[in-house]
Design a protein around this motif. Sequence first.
Motif, PDB file in Angstrom:
ATOM      1  N   LEU A  20     -26.542  16.019  56.754  1.00  0.00           N
ATOM      2  CA  LEU A  20     -25.115  15.381  57.491  1.00  0.00           C
ATOM      3  C   LEU A  20     -24.756  16.554  58.371  1.00  0.00           C
ATOM      4  CD1 LEU A  20     -23.854  13.665  54.397  1.00  0.00           C
ATOM      5  CD2 LEU A  20     -24.206  12.633  56.655  1.00  0.00           C
ATOM      6  N   LEU A  21     -24.638  17.906  57.667  1.00  0.00           N
ATOM      7  CA  LEU A  21     -24.188  19.022  58.582  1.00  0.00           C
ATOM      8  C   LEU A  21     -25.260  19.115  59.948  1.00  0.00           C
ATOM      9  CD1 LEU A  21     -23.739  21.726  55.654  1.00  0.00           C
ATOM     10  CD2 LEU A  21     -22.025  20.663  57.213  1.00  0.00           C
ATOM     11  N   SER A  22     -26.359  18.990  59.683  1.00  0.00           N
ATOM     12  CA  SER A  22     -27.455  19.003  60.841  1.00  0.00           C
ATOM     13  C   SER A  22     -27.027  18.169  61.864  1.00  0.00           C
ATOM     14  CB  SER A  22     -28.979  19.068  60.412  1.00  0.00           C
ATOM     15  OG  SER A  22     -29.048  17.581  60.131  1.00  0.00           O
ATOM     16  N   ILE A  23     -26.690  16.953  61.711  1.00  0.00           N
ATOM     17  CA  ILE A  23     -25.909  16.039  62.640  1.00  0.00           C
ATOM     18  C   ILE A  23     -24.541  16.151  62.902  1.00  0.00           C
ATOM     19  CG2 ILE A  23     -28.140  14.478  62.303  1.00  0.00           C
ATOM     20  CD1 ILE A  23     -25.873  12.552  60.801  1.00  0.00           C
ATOM     21  N   GLY A  24     -24.114  17.174  62.409  1.00  0.00           N
ATOM     22  CA  GLY A  24     -22.500  17.587  62.953  1.00  0.00           C
ATOM     23  C   GLY A  24     -21.487  16.559  62.183  1.00  0.00           C
ATOM     24  N   GLU A  25     -21.730  16.252  60.872  1.00  0.00           N
ATOM     25  CA  GLU A  25     -21.086  15.526  60.092  1.00  0.00           C
ATOM     26  C   GLU A  25     -20.378  16.094  58.937  1.00  0.00           C
ATOM     27  OE1 GLU A  25     -19.872  12.217  60.431  1.00  0.00           O
ATOM     28  OE2 GLU A  25     -21.173  11.542  61.931  1.00  0.00           O
ATOM     29  N   LYS A  26     -19.565  15.725  58.213  1.00  0.00           N
ATOM     30  CA  LYS A  26     -19.078  16.398  57.110  1.00  0.00           C
ATOM     31  C   LYS A  26     -19.809  16.170  55.883  1.00  0.00           C
ATOM     32  CE  LYS A  26     -14.589  17.700  58.414  1.00  0.00           C
ATOM     33  NZ  LYS A  26     -14.930  17.643  60.079  1.00  0.00           N
ATOM     34  N   LYS A  27     -20.071  17.354  55.135  1.00  0.00           N
ATOM     35  CA  LYS A  27     -20.966  17.105  53.869  1.00  0.00           C
ATOM     36  C   LYS A  27     -20.467  16.300  52.781  1.00  0.00           C
ATOM     37  CE  LYS A  27     -20.323  21.451  51.324  1.00  0.00           C
ATOM     38  NZ  LYS A  27     -21.118  22.501  50.719  1.00  0.00           N
ATOM     39  N   TYR A  28     -19.206  16.061  52.732  1.00  0.00           N
ATOM     40  CA  TYR A  28     -18.735  15.242  51.604  1.00  0.00           C
ATOM     41  C   TYR A  28     -19.143  13.970  51.766  1.00  0.00           C
ATOM     42  CZ  TYR A  28     -15.269  12.859  54.524  1.00  0.00           C
ATOM     43  OH  TYR A  28     -14.748  12.275  55.674  1.00  0.00           O
ATOM     44  N   LYS A  29     -19.611  13.339  52.985  1.00  0.00           N
ATOM     45  CA  LYS A  29     -20.346  12.300  53.004  1.00  0.00           C
ATOM     46  C   LYS A  29     -21.215  11.688  52.068  1.00  0.00           C
ATOM     47  CE  LYS A  29     -17.583  10.995  57.098  1.00  0.00           C
ATOM     48  NZ  LYS A  29     -17.833  11.396  58.637  1.00  0.00           N
ATOM     49  N   ALA A  30     -22.018  12.954  51.759  1.00  0.00           N
ATOM     50  CA  ALA A  30     -23.205  12.871  51.081  1.00  0.00           C
ATOM     51  C   ALA A  30     -22.933  11.966  49.464  1.00  0.00           C
ATOM     52  CB  ALA A  30     -23.847  14.295  50.706  1.00  0.00           C
ATOM     53  N   ILE A  31     -21.593  12.490  49.193  1.00  0.00           N
ATOM     54  CA  ILE A  31     -21.153  11.583  47.845  1.00  0.00           C
ATOM     55  C   ILE A  31     -20.949  10.309  48.046  1.00  0.00           C
ATOM     56  CG2 ILE A  31     -19.290  11.686  46.244  1.00  0.00           C
ATOM     57  CD1 ILE A  31     -19.024  14.862  46.526  1.00  0.00           C
ATOM     58  N   GLN A  32     -20.393   9.920  49.136  1.00  0.00           N
ATOM     59  CA  GLN A  32     -20.146   8.744  49.537  1.00  0.00           C
ATOM     60  C   GLN A  32     -21.555   7.752  49.533  1.00  0.00           C
ATOM     61  OE1 GLN A  32     -17.716   8.894  53.077  1.00  0.00           O
ATOM     62  NE2 GLN A  32     -15.705   8.832  51.801  1.00  0.00           N
ATOM     63  N   ILE A  33     -22.410   8.387  50.281  1.00  0.00           N
ATOM     64  CA  ILE A  33     -23.791   7.772  50.180  1.00  0.00           C
ATOM     65  C   ILE A  33     -24.309   7.713  49.073  1.00  0.00           C
ATOM     66  CG2 ILE A  33     -26.083   7.768  51.237  1.00  0.00           C
ATOM     67  CD1 ILE A  33     -24.741   9.155  53.737  1.00  0.00           C
ATOM     68  N   PHE A  34     -24.195   8.670  48.032  1.00  0.00           N
ATOM     69  CA  PHE A  34     -24.663   8.636  46.665  1.00  0.00           C
ATOM     70  C   PHE A  34     -23.982   7.417  46.053  1.00  0.00           C
ATOM     71  CE2 PHE A  34     -27.504  11.795  44.179  1.00  0.00           C
ATOM     72  CZ  PHE A  34     -28.276  11.873  45.509  1.00  0.00           C
ATOM     73  N   GLU A  35     -22.867   7.303  46.092  1.00  0.00           N
ATOM     74  CA  GLU A  35     -22.045   6.487  45.293  1.00  0.00           C
ATOM     75  C   GLU A  35     -22.443   4.894  45.765  1.00  0.00           C
ATOM     76  OE1 GLU A  35     -18.069   8.676  44.130  1.00  0.00           O
ATOM     77  OE2 GLU A  35     -17.935   7.391  46.084  1.00  0.00           O
ATOM     78  N   TRP A  36     -22.548   4.630  47.007  1.00  0.00           N
ATOM     79  CA  TRP A  36     -23.101   3.435  47.458  1.00  0.00           C
ATOM     80  C   TRP A  36     -24.699   3.017  46.855  1.00  0.00           C
ATOM     81  CZ3 TRP A  36     -19.990  -0.167  49.082  1.00  0.00           C
ATOM     82  CH2 TRP A  36     -18.898   0.394  49.711  1.00  0.00           C
TER      83      TRP A  36
END
Length: 336
Positions: free
Chosen positions: A16-32
Amino acid sequence: MKNLMDLNILELEDYLLSIGEKKYKAIQIFEWLYIHKVYNIDEFTNIKKELRDKLKSDFNTEFISIKRKEEGSYVSKYLFSLKDSNFIEAVLMEHDYGLSVCISSQVGCNMGCKFCESGRLKKIRNLSTHEMVEQILLIEEDIKKKINSVVIMGIGEPFDNYDNVINFIKIINNPKGLAIGARHITVSTCGLVPKIDEFSNLDLQVNLAFSLHAPNDAIRNSIMPVNKVYNISQVMGAIKRYISKTNRRVTIEYVMLNMVNDSVDNAKELANLLKGLNVYVNLIPYNETSNLEFHKSKRIKEFKDTLMKMGINTTVRKEFGDSISAACGQLRSKEV
Ligand code: SAH
């Protein structure tokens, strides 16, 4: 293209960081994926469309599938077919303390243990991380219940597929992943010394089991070719380093083979080998398979009593598999 379930949470954050996104979105993706069990990226509604499209262009969420299920009492065996038409298997066991699953880590196995059905069929390839995660997801979906513990003791040598296995452990252990406690996860190896050392340095509280199966090199050489690469004293050295680094107790697995490794003298030799170490022995009643000439020991009780008398903690593994050919690799053997 990678599968989204190949990534542990730190890898997803890096992506996510490498594509300029916030890393907390990893948690959202994991939750899905692992809490809501939603695998269609378009349905990740708290993630904006632009990122969903980017995720879809970089990852798929394809699944392996259940080809067949055999049910016995307190045990079910699943045969999965992989996207490339290979087969693997997993076993679900109902214990009084909860549900456990034994998963495969490779298609086939190169270790060649003489008594083992999986080793009869040479390794075709490693499983990727998502193929291990999905064995659990599909079983949970099938039985509509949560799995409490996982053992990596199905087809394959997990330390011969080290990176993917460790990633798998990180995903199922993550509280935002499948949240299976580290103490409820066990990885079993036939004794690949460099990987035991690498594993000692990981800060995971996962259980380690070592398939010893013989009290001396002569017997072990005759049933486990890996012993010619890492002999008993080399592996026991690695086990001792693991224990002193992690302070964790190691399970010594010992499959009881009639007239091969099951005499009282063998038990005494084993007790002397293990004396004073933070280990316990799990005696495994052999699951006979029609393709191999080994037989179940008739001396398990005597063997256990000898070990116990000499101060070695010993348990005998509960038998599940006989009625449904649950010996490692048997179901797959019928297919290939
Ligand atoms: N390669 C790893 C994990 C897979 S095998 C390892 O060697 O530990 C899991 C365990 O099942 C091993 O201890 C293996 O020796 C044992 N095993 C293999 N075939 C068996 C059989 N037919 N009956 C009972 N145990 C068996």
